[in-house]
Write an enzyme that holds these catalytic residues in place. Structure first.
Site, PDB file in Angstrom:
ATOM      1  N   ARG A   1       2.459  -9.979  -3.147  1.00  0.00           N
ATOM      2  CA  ARG A   1       2.726 -11.423  -3.237  1.00  0.00           C
ATOM      3  C   ARG A   1       4.152 -11.736  -2.813  1.00  0.00           C
ATOM      4  O   ARG A   1       4.417 -12.770  -2.201  1.00  0.00           O
ATOM      5  CB  ARG A   1       2.470 -11.894  -4.671  1.00  0.00           C
ATOM      6  CG  ARG A   1       0.993 -11.859  -5.052  1.00  0.00           C
ATOM      7  CD  ARG A   1       0.753 -12.454  -6.436  1.00  0.00           C
ATOM      8  NE  ARG A   1       1.255 -11.600  -7.502  1.00  0.00           N
ATOM      9  CZ  ARG A   1       0.581 -10.604  -8.031  1.00  0.00           C
ATOM     10  NH1 ARG A   1      -0.633 -10.306  -7.591  1.00  0.00           N
ATOM     11  NH2 ARG A   1       1.104  -9.879  -9.014  1.00  0.00           N
TER      12      ARG A   1
ATOM     13  N   ASP B   1       2.502  -2.834  -7.104  1.00  0.00           N
ATOM     14  CA  ASP B   1       2.079  -2.978  -5.704  1.00  0.00           C
ATOM     15  C   ASP B   1       1.529  -4.374  -5.427  1.00  0.00           C
ATOM     16  O   ASP B   1       1.792  -4.955  -4.371  1.00  0.00           O
ATOM     17  CB  ASP B   1       1.060  -1.895  -5.319  1.00  0.00           C
ATOM     18  CG  ASP B   1      -0.135  -1.834  -6.259  1.00  0.00           C
ATOM     19  OD1 ASP B   1      -0.256  -2.677  -7.173  1.00  0.00           O
ATOM     20  OD2 ASP B   1      -0.970  -0.910  -6.096  1.00  0.00           O
TER      21      ASP B   1
ATOM     22  N   ASP C   1      -5.737   0.302  -3.547  1.00  0.00           N
ATOM     23  CA  ASP C   1      -5.246   0.510  -4.903  1.00  0.00           C
ATOM     24  C   ASP C   1      -6.285   1.239  -5.761  1.00  0.00           C
ATOM     25  O   ASP C   1      -6.008   2.291  -6.355  1.00  0.00           O
ATOM     26  CB  ASP C   1      -4.901  -0.853  -5.530  1.00  0.00           C
ATOM     27  CG  ASP C   1      -4.268  -0.726  -6.903  1.00  0.00           C
ATOM     28  OD1 ASP C   1      -4.829  -0.006  -7.750  1.00  0.00           O
ATOM     29  OD2 ASP C   1      -3.225  -1.358  -7.150  1.00  0.00           O
ATOM     30  N   HIS C   2      -7.484   0.688  -5.818  1.00  0.00           N
ATOM     31  CA  HIS C   2      -8.510   1.284  -6.671  1.00  0.00           C
ATOM     32  C   HIS C   2      -9.060   2.579  -6.075  1.00  0.00           C
ATOM     33  O   HIS C   2      -9.576   3.436  -6.808  1.00  0.00           O
ATOM     34  CB  HIS C   2      -9.620   0.281  -6.938  1.00  0.00           C
ATOM     35  CG  HIS C   2      -9.159  -0.913  -7.720  1.00  0.00           C
ATOM     36  ND1 HIS C   2      -8.528  -0.795  -8.936  1.00  0.00           N
ATOM     37  CD2 HIS C   2      -9.212  -2.242  -7.459  1.00  0.00           C
ATOM     38  CE1 HIS C   2      -8.226  -2.009  -9.395  1.00  0.00           C
ATOM     39  NE2 HIS C   2      -8.621  -2.896  -8.516  1.00  0.00           N
TER      40      HIS C   2
ATOM     41  N   ASP D   1       1.478   1.462  -9.662  1.00  0.00           N
ATOM     42  CA  ASP D   1       0.130   0.902  -9.621  1.00  0.00           C
ATOM     43  C   ASP D   1       0.124  -0.559 -10.049  1.00  0.00           C
ATOM     44  O   ASP D   1      -0.772  -1.317  -9.679  1.00  0.00           O
ATOM     45  CB  ASP D   1      -0.788   1.727 -10.535  1.00  0.00           C
ATOM     46  CG  ASP D   1      -2.249   1.359 -10.387  1.00  0.00           C
ATOM     47  OD1 ASP D   1      -2.694   1.134  -9.240  1.00  0.00           O
ATOM     48  OD2 ASP D   1      -2.957   1.289 -11.407  1.00  0.00           O
TER      49      ASP D   1
ATOM     50  N   ASN E   1       0.823  -1.212   0.000  1.00  0.00           N
ATOM     51  CA  ASN E   1       0.000   0.000   0.000  1.00  0.00           C
ATOM     52  C   ASN E   1       0.858   1.263   0.000  1.00  0.00           C
ATOM     53  O   ASN E   1       0.457   2.296  -0.532  1.00  0.00           O
ATOM     54  CB  ASN E   1      -0.945   0.023   1.204  1.00  0.00           C
ATOM     55  CG  ASN E   1      -2.061  -0.993   1.073  1.00  0.00           C
ATOM     56  OD1 ASN E   1      -2.377  -1.436  -0.031  1.00  0.00           O
ATOM     57  ND2 ASN E   1      -2.659  -1.379   2.181  1.00  0.00           N
TER      58      ASN E   1
END
Length: 431
Positions: A113, A108, A126-127, A105, A58
């Site tokens: 992962r 991230d 993110d969105h 973007d 984030n």
């Protein structure tokens, strides 16, 4: 008492029953873009390896957003009229900042992962940032094309909210983020970066030059398409810009979003017609903006307040779409309304009152109203974002912007073991 009030405030934003769904949530996305797959993905895979394992995904998203915020600040300082021409380095800075935003973007999730910190909060964050960025990055594009506060400038700055809304609406129903062969987050951003770089090299005046003059002796290259000197006439690139982006939305993006939603609903045996009522908040958002900014009695464009207006709209639109994303993550009913739309509707009404015979409000009143709207929108947005984020973090036992020290140590150990294993395999092949 304070603790109880805090719990009630959190429940107002997201209930415990809704949070349960985050335990089983799995991110799903499809990206058909050849450019993304064959060119950018290898770059993203290499770039993420440069990031330290202690940086939370984030935070990577937020760092990408900072590139946009810095450039918006530079825009306000050096080219507040969105017209220019500004210094060449400013346009190159716009292009670099937007490209870095795209990079962050896309890495991230890879960082999540890589560090074992994937969660539903990552998609929401993110969105949510993407939603805030819609009007801000588009402001940079408006300035790069030298559109100023014209009707075309307003259109360019605020239109990206529409594809973002429809993509989010599609994801809510299909539970998969679908990016087509040509899509905004990939090709759209690259085109914007290219236009900004061209403005940096040639100056924004190039977009108002006649296409005939730009082609010069190379006009024969497009004559086969019927684009003769007589057809092109006095047309400039900027004359075709609004038609191009509007056509891309109306004939490329929206139909496929609708088609995917219809397929998903029918596959589950659900009615299709009711979902179109969910366009109501976006219709109110869009028509209120048009009614306010395009009103002959509004002074926001003539007084050069489009930047302030777009910053305000970033909060309003960010709240609208983030509520949809949260409803998607937690399998809740579609959110039809946000209180942040009321002042927007009010602005559209107030500054069209002369149509009904009332005296027009002054430019000072309109400017003060917009500033009040910005303060209100920022408070409402950040309060809601804080409550939702902290409740999710508490429920999942995670941090939003940091990785716990124990997890950092485990990640570092795993990385060392993987490196040793890779070296061992390399030595074995050598022998």
């Amino acid at each position: 008492m304070a603790s109880r009030n805090s719990k009630e405030a959190i429940a107002e934003c997201i209930s415990d029953d809704a949070l349960i769904h985050l335990k089983t949530y799995k991110y799903s996305a499809v990206d058909k873009s050849p450019i993304s797959h064959y060119i950018l993905r290898p770059y993203w895979n290499a770039f993420v390896e440069l990031l330290p394992l202690w940086i939370a995904p984030n935070m990577v998203t937020l760092l990408g957003f900072f590139f946009i915020l810095v450039n918006v600040a530079l825009l306000v300082i050096f080219m507040p009229d969105l017209l220019g021409p500004g210094p060449s380095w400013l346009y190159f800075s716009f292009a670099f900042g937007l490209f870095m935003y795209q990079t962050m973007d896309n890495v991230d999730g890879k960082q999540a992962r890589r560090t074992g910190t994937s969660s539903g909060l990552g998609e929401l964050f993110d969105h949510g940032i993407d939603s805030l960025n819609c009007t801000l990055a588009s402001l940079l594009e408006t300035a790069a094309l030298g559109l100023g506060t014209s009707k075309s400038g307003v259109f360019t700055a605020l239109l990206p909210c529409l594809p973002m809304f429809f993509s989010t609406w599609e994801t809510y129903h299909t539970h998969t983020l679908y990016l087509g062969y040509i899509n905004g987050p990939t090709e759209g951003i690259l085109i914007a970066c290219f236009l900004m770089a061209v403005s940096g090299w040639y100056g924004p005046g190039i977009w108002t030059e006649r296409l005939v003059d730009l082609f010069g002796d190379r006009l024969y290259l497009v004559k086969g398409l019927g684009l003769t000197e007589q057809v092109l006439g006095d047309l400039a690139f900027r004359d075709l810009w609004v038609t191009f982006i509007a056509s891309s939305l109306l004939f490329g993006h929206i139909p496929f979003c609708v088609l995917n939603v219809v397929k998903a609903r029918r596959s589950r045996g659900q009615a299709v017609a009711p979902v179109f009522l969910e366009w109501t908040p976006m219709a109110i958002f869009t028509f209120s903006i048009a009614g306010w900014l395009y009103s002959p009695h509004s002074t926001l464009r003539s007084e050069n307040h489009l930047v302030l207006f777009c910053i305000t709209m970033s909060f309003v639109f960010g709240r609208m779409t983030t509520k949809m994303i949260l409803a998607h993550l937690t399998r809740q009913p579609f959110p039809f309304w946000t209180v942040m739309l009321w002042p927007l509707v009010g602005g559209a009404v107030l500054f069209n009152l002369p149509i009904l015979g009332f005296a027009p409000l002054s430019a000072q009143v309109e400017h003060a109203y917009l500033w009040g709207y910005l303060v209100f929108a920022a408070i409402v947005y950040f309060r809601w974002a804080y409550l939702v984020t902290t409740s999710i973090c508490r429920f999942l036992g995670i941090n939003c912007l940091t990785i716990p020290y124990e997890k950092q140590v485990a990640n570092k150990k795993a990385a060392l073991e993987a490196k040793k294993a890779a070296n061992g395999r390399a030595n074995g092949k050598t022998q």
